[in-house]
Each structure stands twice: as structure tokens, then as C-alpha cells.
Write a protein that holds these residues in place. Structure first.
Motif, PDB file in Angstrom:
ATOM      1  N   THR A 116       1.217  -1.599   0.255  1.00 16.51           N
ATOM      2  CA  THR A 116       0.421  -0.002   0.342  1.00 16.51           C
ATOM      3  C   THR A 116       0.851   1.313   0.342  1.00 16.51           C
ATOM      4  O   THR A 116       1.020   1.761  -0.886  1.00 16.51           O
ATOM      5  N   MET A 146       2.433   1.620  -3.104  1.00 12.64           N
ATOM      6  CA  MET A 146       1.960   2.214  -4.267  1.00 12.64           C
ATOM      7  C   MET A 146       1.408   3.356  -4.271  1.00 12.64           C
ATOM      8  O   MET A 146       0.924   3.947  -5.326  1.00 12.64           O
ATOM      9  N   ASN A 189       2.662   5.198  -6.857  1.00  7.97           N
ATOM     10  CA  ASN A 189       2.206   5.423  -9.006  1.00  7.97           C
ATOM     11  C   ASN A 189       0.560   6.304  -8.675  1.00  7.97           C
ATOM     12  O   ASN A 189       0.226   6.844  -9.685  1.00  7.97           O
ATOM     13  N   THR A 190      -0.526   6.372  -7.362  1.00  8.78           N
ATOM     14  CA  THR A 190      -1.314   7.306  -7.520  1.00  8.78           C
ATOM     15  C   THR A 190      -0.750   8.647  -7.381  1.00  8.78           C
ATOM     16  O   THR A 190      -1.130   9.630  -7.901  1.00  8.78           O
ATOM     17  N   GLN A 221      -5.097   3.954  -4.230  1.00  8.41           N
ATOM     18  CA  GLN A 221      -5.098   2.703  -5.402  1.00  8.41           C
ATOM     19  C   GLN A 221      -6.194   2.159  -5.338  1.00  8.41           C
ATOM     20  O   GLN A 221      -6.329   1.801  -6.059  1.00  8.41           O
ATOM     21  N   TYR A 266      -6.516   2.826  -9.142  1.00 10.93           N
ATOM     22  CA  TYR A 266      -5.617   0.913  -9.971  1.00 10.93           C
ATOM     23  C   TYR A 266      -6.658  -0.174  -9.622  1.00 10.93           C
ATOM     24  O   TYR A 266      -6.217  -1.515  -8.899  1.00 10.93           O
ATOM     25  N   TYR A 323      -6.299  -2.973 -11.260  1.00  9.08           N
ATOM     26  CA  TYR A 323      -4.720  -3.798 -10.536  1.00  9.08           C
ATOM     27  C   TYR A 323      -4.869  -4.275  -9.421  1.00  9.08           C
ATOM     28  O   TYR A 323      -4.087  -5.999  -8.894  1.00  9.08           O
ATOM     29  N   GLU A 324      -5.266  -3.457  -8.739  1.00  8.67           N
ATOM     30  CA  GLU A 324      -5.583  -3.984  -7.291  1.00  8.67           C
ATOM     31  C   GLU A 324      -6.430  -5.282  -6.502  1.00  8.67           C
ATOM     32  O   GLU A 324      -6.112  -5.825  -5.883  1.00  8.67           O
TER      33      GLU A 324
END
Length: 454
Positions: free
Chosen positions: A245, A248, A251-252, A266, A270, A273-274
Motif C-alpha cells: 500500500t 503504491m 503510482n497514485t 489506490q 488502479y 490492478y488491485e
């Protein structure tokens, strides 16, 4: 200096020992004369309470302690209610996470269908505790940690508009602890922040130290490479799912490199993906059962059996510092700046006035005063409008006992691909939650539409 009386509602929670340790660690600035536990599961609470009674006796024997399942005993003569209830306990969290995953949809306790399911269970429980407080200690304040905070906050705004309740969350505090560590500061309240959003759905727009120095450039450089992950040494005790987490966030953050995201984004940004990376046979519920649940209950039983805190493994919970700071702000009218969930009413100028937003507030003895965060960008505004509609529809469904409104809420959630999948998840959730949700009704038109879909 006045000493305060506190009841922890949800005394059987695995978080309770950490809160107790935090309270005991801050008696110099927030003195306590009485600490109570209240829970409707007396057997579970007793394991926690027996240990905490020993801890309190050895660390602060002057504090009167009581654990009870009687609302009158629990809520009489208290100044603060610290609520952290989980209606349905981990058995229902397990279903919140695993039922959506059957359909390839994120299984998460506060986001998506699982969060909506949890919200419909939480509303009645939080209202019940709030009513007990107002009946037996009408001058008390309720500081509510119970999730999902946005749905609970919308329900209390609508159904108990004059109640003295502050809905709060420790996730931003936990992220700010990491931000402070990244820039070389000690703790979350060494930072002064600007933040907007809904609970588990927001962004930081400014971060400074107490001297006014802008910390955003250093944080941008770090988060763009590491997310909110700290060094391997600092993450040694972090569970694998939480490491993922915090990582990630890199990416966010990439979707808006000007602002820092709450980690829960996230699940919305995403989503596929999650969902694809979740194990439907072993979710975070299983991780908690095998980790924190086993540790807390075994440590409590050891302490109670020995009637001693020798070798005590419980430590003050850093996230609980926030609830102490919030209590102090109300008790002593300190006017500290803190993140609180509050009716928007202009705090975010281009957003729905009746939305329950999470923004910085000045907190004193009369509660929070929202600070203006101004206008927000189109990307965030569009996303927030979708999510606040989900939350309001979920509360509509609870109030009106409406199947249709709840179907609409699940369909509108960014985590759900279409109305047909939403309906399948909803029908499974209805069966799972029959002991906890109000009975949902369908009118004739809804039944006809359902027939045509099948």
C-alpha cells in the motif's frame, strides 16, 4: 487541573490496549480520573479488560477502571466517548472482502461494495452509542473512529444533526508520520498541512513545518521514487499488504504530481490492478486474524494470568496520539489545527455544500471550525462528486430501506464495472447481512425491471 472520565466504546477491540497505553503515556497533559470500557460482547471485552486493568493498576493506580456491557454504567459520568466499534466483527469483515472478489471486484473493508456493506452495519451501532451518550452524559463529546467514517459521518449529519460527535480517521495521521520521517521531523503534528477530500479519498496540497518552510519539493522527489515507504530498517515490522500500500502511493501520486494522495486512492485509481492482485482466499481479514488479533489476545491473557506487566509488549499507539490531541483541544480550548470530517459548507468552494469532507479545522471547546481550502481541480472534483453520491445513496438506502438506492450506490462506485455485477454483489451481501441491515424493499417497478434483466 481537571481530570477527565473516558469510555472506550468497543472495549473488545484489538486497538484498545494501544489506546490505553497512549492515554497513560499522556497523563501529564491529559489527566484521567476514570476509564471505562463498553462493549456489547462481554466475553471478548473481558479478555482485553482483564489485562488493561493490570496495566492501569501498575502504571496509574489512581485511575478508576470499569468494564461493562450495561449502557447506563458505561455512559454515565463521562466527558469523552472514544468509539471504535466493528458491527459484525471480523466474521463480517471477511464477507465484505471476499464476496466482491467472487466477481472480480475489489474486496476492501472501507472501499467499494465491502465498505458500503460495512457502512450499513455501522450506522445503527454508532447512532445507538451516540444516543446512550446523550441520554446519560449529555455534555460529553464523542470522538468516532468507527469505519467507514464517510458513510457514518453522512448518517450522523442527517439523523443526529445537533449531536456532539466528531468523525475522525487515523490514516492521514499515519501518512503524515511517514512524511515527517521523510523530511527529518519527529511526528505528524510537526507538520502544518492543507488537505481536502472525503475520508479515505483525499489529497494534501501544502505541507510546511512549524517555521513555515515549504516541504513539498523534498517530499515530491521522495514520493515519486518510493511512495510512502521508508527504509527497510524502519519497515521491518510492517505487514506485506501495508508495504504494498505505501509503495503504491508512487503510482497514485503520478496522476497528480502536485498533490499527495491518501493511500486508499489506490483502490479507485488502479482498480483492476488491485482486484487482480488480491487473494480471494486470504484477504486482510485473514492477515489481521493471524497477526494483530492473535498477538493482542495472547498478550492480554498472559498479563491477566501473571497479574503483572513484566515483559509488557504493548506500546503506545502512535495513531492514538491524534485522539488524545483532539480531546485536549476540546477540553482546553487549544484551537489546534487538525483534520476532521465536517459538513463542507464552503470549505471546498466548488463542491457540494452538504458533503461530509475531510479538511483542516481549528478545534476548540465548541468543536471544529472549518478552514477554507478554496477551489479544487477538475480531476479531483469529478472523482469526489462520484464518491459522495455513492455515500449519500448508501445512507438513503439505510433510511428508506431501499433496495434500488443501494443498487444505485454500488453501481456508481468506481470500483464496480457495471450494474449487473453490482446487483449480483448486492444480492449476496443482503443474504450475508440479514442480521445487521434493515430489510430492503423493492416496489413493483423495481421487481418488473429486475425480471426483464434476468
Amino acid at each position: 487541573m481537571k481530570k477527565f472520565s473516558i469510555v472506550i466504546a468497543g472495549g473488545g477491540s484489538t486497538y484498545t490496549p494501544g489506546i490505553v497505553m497512549t492515554l497513560l503515556n499522556h497523563l501529564d497533559k491529559f489527566p484521567i480520573r476514570q476509564l471505562k470500557f463498553y462493549d456489547n460482547d462481554g466475553e471478548r471485552q473481558k479478555v482485553i479488560a482483564d489485562a488493561c486493568e493490570v496495566i492501569i493498576r501498575e502504571k496509574a493506580p489512581e485511575i478508576k477502571f470499569l468494564a461493562t456491557t450495561d449502557p447506563e454504567q458505561g455512559f454515565t459520568d463521562v466527558d469523552f466517548v472514544m468509539a471504535q466499534i466493528r458491527v459484525g466483527k471480523y466474521a463480517m469483515r471477511d464477507k465484505d472482502e471476499k464476496i466482491p472478489l467472487k466477481y472480480g471486484v475489489i474486496g476492501q473493508e472501507t472501499c467499494g461494495p465491502g465498505g458500503i456493506a460495512y457502512g450499513l452495519r455501522s450506522i445503527g451501532g454508532v447512532l445507538e452509542i451516540l444516543d446512550y451518550m446523550e441520554k446519560y452524559s449529555p455534555n460529553a463529546w464523542m470522538l468516532n473512529y468507527s469505519n467507514p467514517a464517510s458513510i457514518v459521518a453522512e448518517a450522523t449529519r442527517r439523523l443526529r444533526p445537533n449531536s456532539k460527535i466528531l468523525n475522525i480517521c487515523d490514516m492521514p495521521v499515519g501518512i503524515q508520520e511517514r512524511m515527517a520521517a521523510i523530511v527529518g521531523l519527529k511526528q505528524y503534528n510537526d507538520l502544518e498541512v492543507r488537505y481536502f477530500g472525503l475520508n479515505h479519498f483525499g489529497w494534501w496540497t501544502a505541507i510546511r513545518d512549524k517555521q513555515g518552510n515549504d516541504l513539498m519539493p523534498k517530499l515530491r522527489e521522495y514520493v515519486s521514487q518510493h511512495g510512502y515507504l521508508l527504509s527497510d530498517k524502519e519497515e521491518v515490522s510492517t505487514q506485506p499488504s501495508w508495504k504494498a500500500t505505501f509503495g503504491m502511493a508512487q503510482n497514485t501520486f503520478a496522476l497528480d504530481p502536485e498533490r499527495f494522495p491518501n493511500t486508499y486512492l489506490q483502490y479507485y485509481l488502479y482498480t483492476k490492478y488491485e482486484a487482480d492482485h488480491m487473494n480471494p482466499d486470504y484477504t486482510r481479514t485473514d492477515e489481521v486474524r493471524d497477526g494483530r488479533e492473535k498477538f493482542v489476545f495472547s498478550e492480554c491473557r498472559r498479563i491477566a494470568a501473571n497479574q503483572s506487566i513484566e515483559g509488557l509488549k504493548f506500546t503506545p499507539d502512535e495513531h492514538s496520539n491524534y485522539i488524545v490531541d483532539l480531546s485536549r483541544a476540546i477540553a482546553y480550548n487549544t484551537h489546534e489545527r487538525m483534520l476532521v470530517i465536517i459538513e463542507n459548507d464552503g470549505a471546498v468552494s466548488n463542491f457540494e455544500p452538504a458533503a461530509m469532507v475531510e479538511v483542516p479545522c481549528i478545534v476548540g471547546s465548541n468543536g471544529p471550525e472549518r478552514l477554507a481550502m478554496g477551489k479544487i481541480p477538475r480531476f479531483q472534483k469529478g472523482f469526489l462528486e462520484q464518491q459522495v453520491a455513492v455515500e449519500k445513496l448508501a445512507v438513503d438506502a439505510w433510511v428508506e430501506h431501499s433496495y434500488l438506492k443501494l443498487w444505485q450506490a454500488l453501481t456508481l462506485s468506481h470500483t464496480v464495472p457495471d450494474a449487473n455485477v453490482a446487483k449480483k454483489i448486492l444480492d449476496d451481501l443482503i443474504v450475508a447481512n440479514k442480521e445487521f441491515w434493515p430489510e430492503l424493499k423493492k416496489d413493483k417497478k423495481e421487481a418488473e425491471a429486475e425480471l426483464s434483466l434476468s
